[in-house]
Design a protein around this motif. Structure first.
Motif, PDB file in Angstrom:
ATOM      1  N   LEU A  69       0.859  -1.237  -0.035  1.00 34.21           N
ATOM      2  CA  LEU A  69      -0.046  -0.109  -0.055  1.00 34.21           C
ATOM      3  C   LEU A  69       0.797   1.262   0.043  1.00 34.21           C
ATOM      4  N   ALA A  70       1.862   1.200   0.421  1.00 35.33           N
ATOM      5  CA  ALA A  70       3.059   2.429   0.507  1.00 35.33           C
ATOM      6  C   ALA A  70       3.417   2.647  -0.973  1.00 35.33           C
ATOM      7  N   ALA A  71       3.573   1.577  -1.470  1.00 39.49           N
ATOM      8  CA  ALA A  71       3.939   1.626  -3.065  1.00 39.49           C
ATOM      9  C   ALA A  71       3.108   2.486  -4.026  1.00 39.49           C
ATOM     10  N   ALA A  72       1.705   2.519  -3.547  1.00 40.38           N
ATOM     11  CA  ALA A  72       0.672   3.090  -4.275  1.00 40.38           C
ATOM     12  C   ALA A  72      -0.190   4.110  -3.330  1.00 40.38           C
ATOM     13  N   PRO A  73       0.502   5.227  -3.327  1.00 40.92           N
ATOM     14  CA  PRO A  73      -0.472   6.233  -2.514  1.00 40.92           C
ATOM     15  C   PRO A  73      -1.656   6.794  -3.009  1.00 40.92           C
ATOM     16  N   SER A  74      -1.737   6.559  -4.284  1.00 46.30           N
ATOM     17  CA  SER A  74      -2.924   6.908  -4.705  1.00 46.30           C
ATOM     18  C   SER A  74      -4.155   6.003  -4.516  1.00 46.30           C
ATOM     19  N   LEU A  75      -4.032   5.037  -3.940  1.00 46.31           N
ATOM     20  CA  LEU A  75      -5.249   3.950  -3.484  1.00 46.31           C
ATOM     21  C   LEU A  75      -5.428   4.455  -2.168  1.00 46.31           C
ATOM     22  N   ASN A  76      -4.834   5.350  -1.199  1.00 48.96           N
ATOM     23  CA  ASN A  76      -5.489   5.670   0.103  1.00 48.96           C
ATOM     24  C   ASN A  76      -6.839   6.022   0.047  1.00 48.96           C
ATOM     25  N   GLY A  77      -7.591   5.336   1.163  1.00 53.45           N
ATOM     26  CA  GLY A  77      -8.735   5.862   1.424  1.00 53.45           C
ATOM     27  C   GLY A  77      -9.851   4.874   0.493  1.00 53.45           C
ATOM     28  N   LEU A  78      -9.391   3.993  -0.329  1.00 57.37           N
ATOM     29  CA  LEU A  78      -9.972   3.349  -1.217  1.00 57.37           C
ATOM     30  C   LEU A  78     -10.746   1.878  -0.722  1.00 57.37           C
ATOM     31  N   GLY A  79     -10.171   1.594   0.309  1.00 60.76           N
ATOM     32  CA  GLY A  79     -10.494   0.325   1.219  1.00 60.76           C
ATOM     33  C   GLY A  79      -9.902  -1.024   0.475  1.00 60.76           C
ATOM     34  N   VAL A  80      -8.491  -0.699   0.024  1.00 60.37           N
ATOM     35  CA  VAL A  80      -7.802  -1.838  -0.687  1.00 60.37           C
ATOM     36  C   VAL A  80      -7.501  -2.881   0.189  1.00 60.37           C
ATOM     37  N   THR A  81      -7.741  -4.222  -0.307  1.00 58.43           N
ATOM     38  CA  THR A  81      -7.567  -5.661   0.342  1.00 58.43           C
ATOM     39  C   THR A  81      -6.399  -5.944  -0.140  1.00 58.43           C
ATOM     40  N   THR A  98      -2.186 -10.282  -4.232  1.00 60.97           N
ATOM     41  CA  THR A  98      -3.266  -9.902  -4.891  1.00 60.97           C
ATOM     42  C   THR A  98      -3.821  -8.649  -4.148  1.00 60.97           C
ATOM     43  N   THR A  99      -3.966  -7.800  -4.768  1.00 57.25           N
ATOM     44  CA  THR A  99      -4.426  -6.377  -4.240  1.00 57.25           C
ATOM     45  C   THR A  99      -5.923  -6.283  -4.905  1.00 57.25           C
ATOM     46  N   SER A 100      -7.094  -5.887  -3.999  1.00 55.83           N
ATOM     47  CA  SER A 100      -8.444  -5.863  -4.721  1.00 55.83           C
ATOM     48  C   SER A 100      -9.134  -4.595  -3.982  1.00 55.83           C
ATOM     49  N   VAL A 101     -10.113  -4.060  -4.885  1.00 56.60           N
ATOM     50  CA  VAL A 101     -10.810  -3.026  -4.452  1.00 56.60           C
ATOM     51  C   VAL A 101     -12.087  -3.217  -5.107  1.00 56.60           C
ATOM     52  N   SER A 102     -13.255  -2.762  -4.355  1.00 56.07           N
ATOM     53  CA  SER A 102     -14.724  -2.404  -5.138  1.00 56.07           C
ATOM     54  C   SER A 102     -14.758  -0.764  -5.204  1.00 56.07           C
ATOM     55  N   LEU A 103     -14.563  -0.321  -6.401  1.00 59.37           N
ATOM     56  CA  LEU A 103     -14.458   0.870  -6.861  1.00 59.37           C
ATOM     57  C   LEU A 103     -15.761   1.547  -6.787  1.00 59.37           C
ATOM     58  N   THR A 104     -16.024   2.592  -6.396  1.00 59.52           N
ATOM     59  CA  THR A 104     -17.408   3.261  -6.525  1.00 59.52           C
ATOM     60  C   THR A 104     -17.334   4.350  -7.766  1.00 59.52           C
ATOM     61  N   SER A 105     -18.445   4.821  -8.051  1.00 58.57           N
ATOM     62  CA  SER A 105     -18.279   5.835  -9.158  1.00 58.57           C
ATOM     63  C   SER A 105     -18.040   7.193  -8.485  1.00 58.57           C
ATOM     64  N   MET A 106     -17.408   8.245  -8.902  1.00 57.78           N
ATOM     65  CA  MET A 106     -17.218   9.446  -8.383  1.00 57.78           C
ATOM     66  C   MET A 106     -18.451  10.291  -8.690  1.00 57.78           C
ATOM     67  N   SER A 107     -19.159  10.502  -9.623  1.00 62.48           N
ATOM     68  CA  SER A 107     -20.256  11.156 -10.106  1.00 62.48           C
ATOM     69  C   SER A 107     -21.354  10.735 -10.091  1.00 62.48           C
ATOM     70  N   GLY A 108     -21.903   9.379  -9.747  1.00 61.58           N
ATOM     71  CA  GLY A 108     -22.875   8.496  -9.515  1.00 61.58           C
ATOM     72  C   GLY A 108     -23.609   8.336 -10.858  1.00 61.58           C
ATOM     73  N   PHE A 109     -23.366   8.936 -11.783  1.00 59.78           N
ATOM     74  CA  PHE A 109     -24.108   8.600 -13.408  1.00 59.78           C
ATOM     75  C   PHE A 109     -23.922   7.357 -13.813  1.00 59.78           C
ATOM     76  N   LEU A 110     -22.781   6.731 -13.486  1.00 54.72           N
ATOM     77  CA  LEU A 110     -22.669   5.440 -13.992  1.00 54.72           C
ATOM     78  C   LEU A 110     -23.188   4.140 -12.942  1.00 54.72           C
ATOM     79  N   ASP A 111     -23.737   4.600 -11.803  1.00 51.63           N
ATOM     80  CA  ASP A 111     -23.947   3.593 -10.827  1.00 51.63           C
ATOM     81  C   ASP A 111     -25.127   2.746 -11.197  1.00 51.63           C
ATOM     82  N   ALA A 112     -25.212   1.520 -10.755  1.00 54.64           N
ATOM     83  CA  ALA A 112     -26.510   0.847 -10.791  1.00 54.64           C
ATOM     84  C   ALA A 112     -27.744   1.532 -10.207  1.00 54.64           C
ATOM     85  N   GLY A 113     -28.674   1.246 -11.229  1.00 57.41           N
ATOM     86  CA  GLY A 113     -29.912   1.894 -10.571  1.00 57.41           C
ATOM     87  C   GLY A 113     -30.110   3.257 -11.222  1.00 57.41           C
ATOM     88  N   PHE A 114     -29.155   3.867 -11.621  1.00 60.32           N
ATOM     89  CA  PHE A 114     -29.145   5.311 -12.112  1.00 60.32           C
ATOM     90  C   PHE A 114     -29.929   5.198 -13.759  1.00 60.32           C
TER      91      PHE A 114
END
Length: 135
Positions: A69-81, A98-114
């Motif tokens: 996680l220290a090697a990729a500071p742009s992942l801070n706050g995303l809940g990476v496993t 293995t690193t994994s994350v469930s990434l949410t949309s920034m805008s909400g336009f492309l979310d499920a149900g929109f």
């Protein structure tokens, strides 16, 4: 002169029709760039974690997750496993991180149900790094 006055309203209508489409394309480009950045960062973090585990496999108390996680500071706050098999690393065998994350949309336009659509987000991303233990 009368035709110019009639065309003024047409320009406003055309803009009202095209502006939402242009904004949706812009948001899509921004979201795609973010997803690509997170995917590259996940892969980089997994490789760094695997490299650390492969070089330091014989030392106790490996912090593979912290190094990854220290090697990729742009992942801070995303809940990476981060998962690894560094404890079973022996010379000649492979360590896999293995690193994994469930990434949410920034805008909400492309979310499920929109707009009643299944949506693209949340998007499950994964990065893997494999190295031979002991070089």
């Amino acid at each position: 002169m009368t035709t110019r006055k009639k065309e003024r309203g047409a320009v406003a209508v055309e803009m009202a029709i095209l502006l939402p489409l242009l904004l949706l394309i812009l948001v899509g480009i921004i979201e795609f760039g973010r997803v690509l950045n997170v995917q590259v960062s996940l892969t980089q973090a997994a490789r760094e974690g695997a490299r650390y585990a492969a070089v330091n496999y014989d030392k106790g108390g490996l912090n593979v997750s912290g190094v990854a996680l220290a090697a990729a500071p742009s992942l801070n706050g995303l809940g990476v496993t981060v998962t690894d098999n560094a404890s079973s690393c022996k010379p000649g065998s492979n360590v896999k991180v293995t690193t994994s994350v469930s990434l949410t949309s920034m805008s909400g336009f492309l979310d499920a149900g929109f707009f009643g659509s299944p949506g693209l987000f949340p998007m499950n991303l994964k990065g893997e790094g494999v190295m031979r233990c002991g070089g």
